[in-house]
Design an enzyme around this catalytic site. Structure first.
Site, PDB file in Angstrom:
ATOM      1  N   GLY A 174       0.819  -1.214   0.000  1.00  0.00           N
ATOM      2  CA  GLY A 174       0.000   0.000   0.000  1.00  0.00           C
ATOM      3  C   GLY A 174       0.846   1.254   0.000  1.00  0.00           C
ATOM      4  O   GLY A 174       2.071   1.215   0.112  1.00  0.00           O
ATOM      5  N   GLY A 192       2.513   3.776   1.553  1.00  0.00           N
ATOM      6  CA  GLY A 192       3.024   4.089   2.890  1.00  0.00           C
ATOM      7  C   GLY A 192       3.359   5.558   3.040  1.00  0.00           C
ATOM      8  O   GLY A 192       3.411   6.088   4.149  1.00  0.00           O
ATOM      9  N   ARG A 221       2.540  13.649  -8.978  1.00  0.00           N
ATOM     10  CA  ARG A 221       2.636  12.952 -10.258  1.00  0.00           C
ATOM     11  C   ARG A 221       1.266  12.643 -10.824  1.00  0.00           C
ATOM     12  O   ARG A 221       0.259  12.637 -10.116  1.00  0.00           O
ATOM     13  CB  ARG A 221       3.512  11.714 -10.153  1.00  0.00           C
ATOM     14  CG  ARG A 221       2.869  10.534  -9.490  1.00  0.00           C
ATOM     15  CD  ARG A 221       3.811   9.319  -9.530  1.00  0.00           C
ATOM     16  NE  ARG A 221       3.279   8.250  -8.722  1.00  0.00           N
ATOM     17  CZ  ARG A 221       3.989   7.219  -8.281  1.00  0.00           C
ATOM     18  NH1 ARG A 221       5.270   7.109  -8.575  1.00  0.00           N
ATOM     19  NH2 ARG A 221       3.429   6.277  -7.564  1.00  0.00           N
ATOM     20  N   ASP A 234       4.277  -4.722  -7.293  1.00  0.00           N
ATOM     21  CA  ASP A 234       3.610  -3.476  -6.886  1.00  0.00           C
ATOM     22  C   ASP A 234       4.116  -2.276  -7.677  1.00  0.00           C
ATOM     23  O   ASP A 234       3.543  -1.189  -7.589  1.00  0.00           O
ATOM     24  CB  ASP A 234       3.809  -3.227  -5.376  1.00  0.00           C
ATOM     25  CG  ASP A 234       5.277  -3.265  -4.971  1.00  0.00           C
ATOM     26  OD1 ASP A 234       5.940  -4.274  -5.254  1.00  0.00           O
ATOM     27  OD2 ASP A 234       5.765  -2.272  -4.396  1.00  0.00           O
ATOM     28  N   ASN A 235       5.182  -2.468  -8.440  1.00  0.00           N
ATOM     29  CA  ASN A 235       5.707  -1.387  -9.269  1.00  0.00           C
ATOM     30  C   ASN A 235       5.437  -1.640 -10.745  1.00  0.00           C
ATOM     31  O   ASN A 235       6.148  -1.124 -11.613  1.00  0.00           O
ATOM     32  CB  ASN A 235       7.208  -1.214  -9.025  1.00  0.00           C
ATOM     33  CG  ASN A 235       7.503  -0.675  -7.635  1.00  0.00           C
ATOM     34  OD1 ASN A 235       6.647  -0.049  -7.012  1.00  0.00           O
ATOM     35  ND2 ASN A 235       8.698  -0.915  -7.143  1.00  0.00           N
ATOM     36  N   ASP A 281       7.028   4.336 -10.600  1.00  0.00           N
ATOM     37  CA  ASP A 281       7.888   4.216  -9.420  1.00  0.00           C
ATOM     38  C   ASP A 281       9.369   4.161  -9.778  1.00  0.00           C
ATOM     39  O   ASP A 281      10.032   3.132  -9.704  1.00  0.00           O
ATOM     40  CB  ASP A 281       7.479   3.003  -8.558  1.00  0.00           C
ATOM     41  CG  ASP A 281       6.336   3.383  -7.623  1.00  0.00           C
ATOM     42  OD1 ASP A 281       5.960   4.578  -7.622  1.00  0.00           O
ATOM     43  OD2 ASP A 281       5.826   2.511  -6.913  1.00  0.00           O
TER      44      ASP A 281
HETATM   45  P1  AMP Z   1       8.842   1.211  -3.451  1.00  0.00           P
HETATM   46  O1  AMP Z   1       9.834   0.114  -3.502  1.00  0.00           O
HETATM   47  O2  AMP Z   1       9.423   2.594  -3.293  1.00  0.00           O
HETATM   48  O3  AMP Z   1       7.876   1.141  -4.564  1.00  0.00           O
HETATM   49  O4  AMP Z   1       8.028   1.025  -2.068  1.00  0.00           O
HETATM   50  C1  AMP Z   1       7.625  -0.217  -1.572  1.00  0.00           C
HETATM   51  C2  AMP Z   1       6.698  -0.017  -0.399  1.00  0.00           C
HETATM   52  O5  AMP Z   1       7.357   0.668   0.670  1.00  0.00           O
HETATM   53  C3  AMP Z   1       5.461   0.793  -0.690  1.00  0.00           C
HETATM   54  O6  AMP Z   1       4.424   0.219   0.053  1.00  0.00           O
HETATM   55  C4  AMP Z   1       5.818   2.166  -0.194  1.00  0.00           C
HETATM   56  O7  AMP Z   1       4.684   2.927   0.139  1.00  0.00           O
HETATM   57  C5  AMP Z   1       6.632   1.844   1.038  1.00  0.00           C
HETATM   58  N1  AMP Z   1       7.582   2.897   1.398  1.00  0.00           N
HETATM   59  C6  AMP Z   1       8.726   3.229   0.761  1.00  0.00           C
HETATM   60  N2  AMP Z   1       9.349   4.236   1.396  1.00  0.00           N
HETATM   61  C7  AMP Z   1       8.590   4.571   2.470  1.00  0.00           C
HETATM   62  C8  AMP Z   1       8.695   5.544   3.533  1.00  0.00           C
HETATM   63  N3  AMP Z   1       9.725   6.380   3.609  1.00  0.00           N
HETATM   64  N4  AMP Z   1       7.706   5.574   4.434  1.00  0.00           N
HETATM   65  C9  AMP Z   1       6.664   4.736   4.363  1.00  0.00           C
HETATM   66  N5  AMP Z   1       6.508   3.816   3.419  1.00  0.00           N
HETATM   67  C10 AMP Z   1       7.455   3.721   2.475  1.00  0.00           C
HETATM   68 MG    MG Z   2       6.337   1.308  -5.383  1.00  0.00          MG
END
Ligand code: AMP
Ligand code: MG
Length: 490
Positions: A92, A94, A178, A254-255, A264
């Site tokens: 989700g 975050g 975005r 998820d990406n 992403d």
């Molecule tokens: P990503 O690999 O950047 O696509 O993120 C993977 C997951 O980690 C997603 O659920 C993001 O919302 C969460 N996420 C990444 N960075 C953060 C952060 N600094 N705080 C909270 N959630 C994060």
């Molecule tokens: Mg992501």
């Protein structure tokens, strides 16, 4: 009604309304001192948003998530995902929020979304924040990708929050605004499937069909047609990444979008010298998402999508497997066709018509890849300089290769097919976000000087037309640049 009110009143909450189980109403963290770092004026206009308003104090607060336009329902979206092969049932947003949907000047519905807007119920151990460097990186690379005609989310703005964020030391915080044709991910389907709420899964698929593949609604099996459409869109997308030399870096489910847009941008990079095993992400220790692995990993992700969609494809899931496997089986063919057609265009060889000419062109493609592997050869510069050879000046490209005898033999066969230099220059960019230039621009911006980023943006958002004064943006990496590593972009 003021221009501002007019533009912001257009934000709909369709996702939040139709898929409430996937949407947690939430609000952004207050930015202590928001400052607009970069605004995409053209995109704002295409969205019917007034750039003057977006630059005003209220507009900047909107871009940071702190001014919620009348009628908008910001939500954090739920999704699951396979990260580096292991399944996480709940990821989700975050640190992101969907503000709502806008209708652009072409009548298309698009999401307006914030990244770095504070902790949400999905934040787990994360701080919900993002920092200036990685948000500007996403802005820069996504806008470059768009200019390279590669389907992608777009970037509207980056706002510095005025807060220092703890990373490896303290760094200035930022929020990226975005725009995407939607934020539906393979992981959205995985999440909906895992709830065992068939009605939710069906509503998600219907939402996806209506927003991205309306023709699927008329098929005998609309959900199988939806799946086939995603497979085709991703085959086309990843072929384009490969042709341009793009390494996404973190192709977790998820990406990966349902729309077929790149999403992403974290530890992504463009190839400097051609290397099938190129990995830039510091967290990709096994090289799972290396350059040459991307088609196979896209196919793997699409198999996970099929699993999530099986109950939609046939009430009897056993019976759904065969048609889903058959559709997924088309991925390799579609990918190869798109890649091969694109490679021929990079060599200036338009579809010739005859089988013999096509075979000769295919052999030229195979052999040019072998020459590049013999490297080190700068991938982007090689094709751009090859265009100069098509115009009668082989010197620049000849100076790049090691095995001159093999190259000269190849060039002779290639010249015999009358390569079209104009076609080559229209697909082989002169300017891409080169790693050393990106680092230079982001380091300056993090220190408060946005000018190098603005200049780089000017170059890469008009990538096919060589302009005088921009020579250094077309050059390969300096020899002392070394092995490039990107860090997770968080
Ligand atoms: P990503 O690999 O950047 O696509 O993120 C993977 C997951 O980690 C997603 O659920 C993001 O919302 C969460 N996420 C990444 N960075 C953060 C952060 N600094 N705080 C909270 N959630 C994060
Ligand atoms: Mg992501």
């Amino acid at each position: 009604m003021t221009a501002a009110a007019e533009s912001t009143a257009l934000l709909d909450g369709r996702f939040a309304r139709e898929l409430a189980e996937l949407a947690v109403p939430w609000q952004a963290e207050e930015a202590p001192n928001p400052e607009l770092l970069v605004l995409n004026t053209r995109l704002a206009q295409d969205l019917g948003l007034d750039p003057g308003y977006l630059r005003s104090p209220e507009g900047v607060r909107m871009l940071a998530g702190n001014h919620v336009p009348a009628g908008a329902t910001p939500v954090a979206q739920a999704y699951a995902g396979h990260q580096f092969g292991s399944y996480s049932p709940l990821l989700g947003d975050g640190r992101a929020l969907l503000l709502g949907e806008l209708t652009d000047s072409n009548g298309r519905l698009v999401d307006l979304h914030l990244k770095g807007s504070g902790r949400t119920p999905f934040a787990r151990a994360g701080d919900g924040r993002a920092v200036v460097g990685p948000m500007l990186r996403e802005y820069l690379v996504s806008e470059a990708m768009h200019a390279l005609r590669i389907p992608t989310t777009r970037s509207l703005a980056v706002v510095a929050t005025g807060r220092q964020v703890r990373r490896d030391g303290m760094l200035p915080g930022a929020v990226l605004a975005r725009v995407a044709s939607s934020h539906l991910r393979v992981g959205s389907f995985q999440y909906a499937r895992a709830t065992e709420n068939f009605d939710l899964l069906k509503r998600l698929a219907d939402h996806a069909i209506s927003r991205h593949y309306p023709h699927a609604a008329d098929a005998d099996n609309p959900y199988l047609a939806l799946y086939a459409s995603v497979v085709s869109a991703q085959a086309e997308l990843v072929a384009r990444w490969m042709l341009i030399g793009f390494v996404h870096g973190v192709m977790n489910t998820d990406n990966m979008t349902i729309s077929g847009e790149t999403i992403d941008y974290g530890p992504c990079a463009f190839l400097d010298s051609f290397n099938p095993a190129a990995v830039y992400s510091s967290i990709d220790v096994s090289g799972r998402y290396a350059y040459a692995n991307q088609p196979v990993l896209a196919e793997w992700n699409l198999a996970r999508l099929a699993e999530a969609m099986l109950p939609l494809i046939d009430g009897d899931q056993e019976k759904a497997v065969a048609p889903a496997v058959e559709v997924l089986g088309g991925f390799r063919r579609q990918y190869s066709e798109a890649w091969s057609k694109g490679m021929k265009a990079k060599l200036g060889l338009a579809p010739a018509g005859g089988e013999e000419a096509e075979d000769a062109a295919s052999a030229l493609v195979d052999d040019v890849i072998a020459l590049l592997k013999d490297g080190p050869v700068d991938y982007t510069l090689f094709f751009r300089n090859l265009g100069k050879a098509a115009r009668g000046n082989p010197r620049p490209v000849r100076g790049m290769v090691l095995d001159l005898a093999a190259f000269d033999g190849w060039v002779q066969r290639w010249q015999a097919m009358n390569p079209d230099a104009e076609l080559m220059d229209s697909v082989n960019p002169a300017y891409i976000p080169r790693n050393h230039l990106v680092e230079e621009a982001l380091t300056a911006a993090t220190g408060g000087d946005i000018a190098p980023l603005q200049r780089l943006l000017e170059a890469v958002t008009d990538p096919f037309t060589e302009r005088s004064g921009l020579e250094r943006y077309a050059e390969g990496a300096p020899e002392d640049f070394g092995n490039y590593m990107t860090f997770c972009g968080t």
